[in-house]
Every structure is written in structure tokens, then in C-alpha cells.
Design a protein around this motif. Structure first.
Motif, short mmCIF file in Angstrom:
data_model
loop_
_atom_site.label_atom_id
_atom_site.label_comp_id
_atom_site.label_asym_id
_atom_site.label_seq_id
_atom_site.Cartn_x
_atom_site.Cartn_y
_atom_site.Cartn_z
N GLU A 143 76.77 28.68 70.65
CA GLU A 143 77.49 29.93 69.77
C GLU A 143 76.60 31.22 70.19
O GLU A 143 77.43 32.20 70.47
N LEU A 144 75.43 31.02 70.53
CA LEU A 144 74.69 32.35 70.95
C LEU A 144 74.98 32.54 72.29
O LEU A 144 75.29 33.93 72.73
N TYR A 145 75.25 31.32 73.07
CA TYR A 145 75.53 31.84 74.51
C TYR A 145 76.91 32.47 74.60
O TYR A 145 76.99 33.33 75.34
N GLU A 146 77.83 31.86 73.82
CA GLU A 146 79.20 32.32 74.05
C GLU A 146 79.36 33.80 73.62
O GLU A 146 79.94 34.50 73.99
N SER A 147 78.48 34.15 72.58
CA SER A 147 78.47 35.56 71.72
C SER A 147 77.99 36.54 72.94
O SER A 147 78.23 37.63 73.13
N LEU A 148 76.98 36.08 73.81
CA LEU A 148 76.43 36.91 74.79
C LEU A 148 77.30 37.11 75.97
O LEU A 148 77.34 38.26 76.82
N LEU A 149 78.07 36.01 76.38
CA LEU A 149 78.82 36.04 77.41
C LEU A 149 80.32 36.47 77.39
O LEU A 149 81.44 36.77 78.07
#
Length: 355
Positions: free
Chosen positions: A349-355
Motif C-alpha cells: 500500500e505504501l509503495y503504491e501510494s508513492l508510485l
């Protein structure tokens, strides 16, 4: 069909730590293509394809010699510069208060400062880390995200069934993990000497040098209630080591230690711990199910540790199963608070929020 998102997770493999395997496997199952940091600058095409880098223990430097330390430092500066130049997203996990390596402390702190300044997100495994970060870096702009350390339930094999017949009046204490000076093994040997009849201590793990191995062997000489198993313990043997103990004992230094995978490992296999109140212990808040303690000065550590051992001895002698029951309650707690699937989902979820 969309092509997979290419990321770097560093390190992406570690034979001595299944923490990495749990997270990398979870990311790959979700569809991320995980690469090694060593390949980051291997070609222009690969460099351009990487969208995000997640660094663990990146602030630690090779301090085997002065030249190695400086070389390690400058190589890491190059990596940070390449991340910034390529406008890659940077995630850093804060594992410790400060580097455990004393020789490289100053350089490591300088590197940490650069990582913190550049990171798009900083993952913390314990809530106390938030305050530490903000006090050290008042101008911190990075996003601090609390994602717990994943549990290790069944990761090293199934937990062995309990048998009340195996419990003896002598309290069986186990130190498990890499044998390094900051883990206070000398203190452990000294405190075990104070309980020659009521405690048996096993120290199991691989020392970081032959000199340190010899030093510990000399310290434990003529002490029948201490067993030194100074070797690498294969993954498949870990459940047996834990099963044969009543308690794990981990006298880490409060100066540098913040989180502990070994604490989570003990709980995951149904054993509670004697351990200073580091971040991992604080977050789980196991109450009477954990033998935690604190101290202000290093000179007070031995007495604080001895007090908890005495408390455990009394409980064990009154009811040999009481410590095991505490361990099983802590296993239930890590399954709830440190659920490995929930941890992986939060990371994605964190990665997707950054990408």
C-alpha cells in the motif's frame, strides 16, 4: 497486460534472516519485480527501469579496516546521488537507534542524515522510533509510516508440541542469534554464574570473529551451567532450540537497540523473553507475559537483569508450565499485531501510494 513495476529491495536476500524473505516473497507475489542493489547501475536501461528503492541497514558500513569503511561510505553516497538524479522513490526502514558498529559511528550517522533528508518514506517498526527521528531531525520532511515487524510463525518449520514432562526445576534460558559485542553476551555469562544451580544458559549463534569466539569460551570456562554453541544454527534447527528452552534471554543495549527480530521469533514459537524494554517490547505491550526491564546507566544493567531472572525462577519453580503459558499468550499477540500478511499488505500500500 501491464508490465511489472521494477523495484530494488536491499538486501533482497539474507540466508540468516527470514525477515527479508517474508517481505520479498510478498512483494513478488503481488507482481513487483525485485532486483538487487548491486545491479542498480549495471546498465542505463536497468537504471531507468527502476521506480523505487527500499533500503534496510544501508547506514551500516564495512568497518573491517579504515579504507574499507571509507570505500563503503563513498559507494553509498554514489547510490544516493543516483537515486536523486533519477528521481527514484526512496524508502528507508529505521531498524536501530544508531549503528552497532562503533568504529564507523560518526560516518554512519552522517550517512543516516543524508538518507533521512532524501527519503520519500521512512518505515518504523516501533512507535518510539517516531519520537527519536523527530528529535534527531527536527526538519524531517519524510513521511513516517509505522509498519510492524512481521511474525515468524511456522516460517522456520512447525512449532513442536509441548510436553509438561520435559519441564525441569532448573530454568532453561536461551540466547539465540548472531553473537556480537553489542548484544552483551559477557553480561549474560556473568549473570548466569550467579545462579549455578537454578539456571542453565545456552548461548547459540555464530560469533562475528574468531577472536570474540575465543574470548567468550575463556569467559565461560569452568561454568557447568553454561553451554556455548558458537556456530551458525540452521533454520530448521531453530524450533528445536526454542522448544528446549523455558525463556529467551536477550540483554540488548538500550543505547543502540530499538527493534528485535529475535524477540518476535521467540514469541512466534511460543516462548516469552527476558529483555530490556526496547521498541519491540513496548509496542506489543505484553504486560505480565514479558520479563522486560529498564536501566538508566550500563552499570545498572546487570542488577536489572538478575532481578528478572530471579522472578522467572520463582514462577518456574512454583509452576513449571507458567512460563510456557506466557509464551503462548505472546504468540497469540504477535499473530494479531505482527501478522505477516498484514505487514506485507501495508508495505505494498505504501509503495503504491508513492508510485
Amino acid at each position: 497486460m501491464d508490465s511489472p513495476t521494477k523495484i530494488i529491495f536491499n538486501p533482497c536476500e539474507n540466508k540468516e534472516n527470514q525477515y527479508i524473505t517474508i517481505l520479498v516473497n510478498g512483494l513478488e507475489k503481488h507482481g513487483f519485480e525485485v532486483s538487487k542493489l548491486d545491479d542498480f547501475l549495471s546498465s542505463k536501461k536497468h537504471y531507468q527501469s527502476i521506480k523505487l528503492l527500499h533500503l534496510n541497514w544501508f547506514e551500516n558500513l564495512d568497518d573491517s579496516s579504515s579504507s574499507s569503511m571509507w570505500k563503503s561510505y563513498f559507494r553509498k553516497l554514489v547510490v544516493l546521488a543516483a537515486i536523486k538524479f533519477g528521481k527514484k522513490k526512496l524508502v528507508w526502514t529505521m531498524h536501530n537507534r544508531l549503528s552497532h558498529e562503533k568504529k564507523s559511528g560518526k560516518l554512519s550517522r552522517a550517512l543516516t542524515q543524508k538518507i533521512v533528508a532524501q527519503a520519500d518514506a521512512i518505515i518504523i517498526h516501533s512507535e518510539v522510533s517516531r519520537g527519536i527521528l523527530r528529535s534527531k531531525y527536527p526538519n524531517l520532511k519524510s513521511k513516517i509510516i509505522h509498519i510492524p515487524h512481521p511474525d515468524f510463525v511456522d516460517v522456520y518449520g512447525a512449532m513442536l508440541p509441548e510436553s509438561s514432562e520435559e519441564r525441569t526445576p532448573q530454568l532453561k534460558l536461551l540466547f539465540l542469534g548472531a553473537i556480537k559485542p553489542y548484544k552483551n553476551i559477557e553480561l549474560l555469562i556473568e549473570v548466569a554464574r550467579r545462579f549455578p544451580q537454578s539456571v542453565h544458559l545456552t548461548i547459540a549463534g555464530n560469533p562475528n570473529s574468531e577472536a570474540y569466539r575465543s574470548e567468550l569460551q575463556k569467559l565461560a570456562e569452568n561454568t557447568p551451567n553454561i553451554s556455548l554453541e558458537l556456530k551458525f544454527i540452521p533454520d530448521e534447527e531453530l524450533p528445536s532450540y526454542i522448544h528446549q528452552s523455558d525463556l529467551l534471554i536477550l540483554p540488548y543495549s538500550l543505547d543502540s537497540s530499538l527493534n528485535s527480530g529475535t524477540v518476535i521469533l521467540g514469541f512466534s514459537y511460543g516462548r516469552t523473553v527476558i529483555c530490556p524494554r526496547i521498541g519491540t517490547i513496548d509496542d506489543l505491550d505484553g504486560g505480565e507475559n514479558v520479563f522486560d526491564y529498564s536501566y538508566e546507566y550500563e552499570s545498572e544493567h546487570l542488577e536489572a537483569l538478575e532481578k528478572q531472572i530471579q522472578k522467572a525462577i520463582t514462577l518456574h519453580q512454583n509452576n513449571p508450565n507458567s512460563l510456557i503459558e506466557k509464551g503462548h499468550r505472546m504468540q497469540g499477540l504477535v499473530l494479531k499485531k505482527n501478522n505477516k500478511q498484514d505487514v506485507t499488505d501495508s508495505l505494498i500500500e505504501l509503495y503504491e501510494s508513492l508510485l
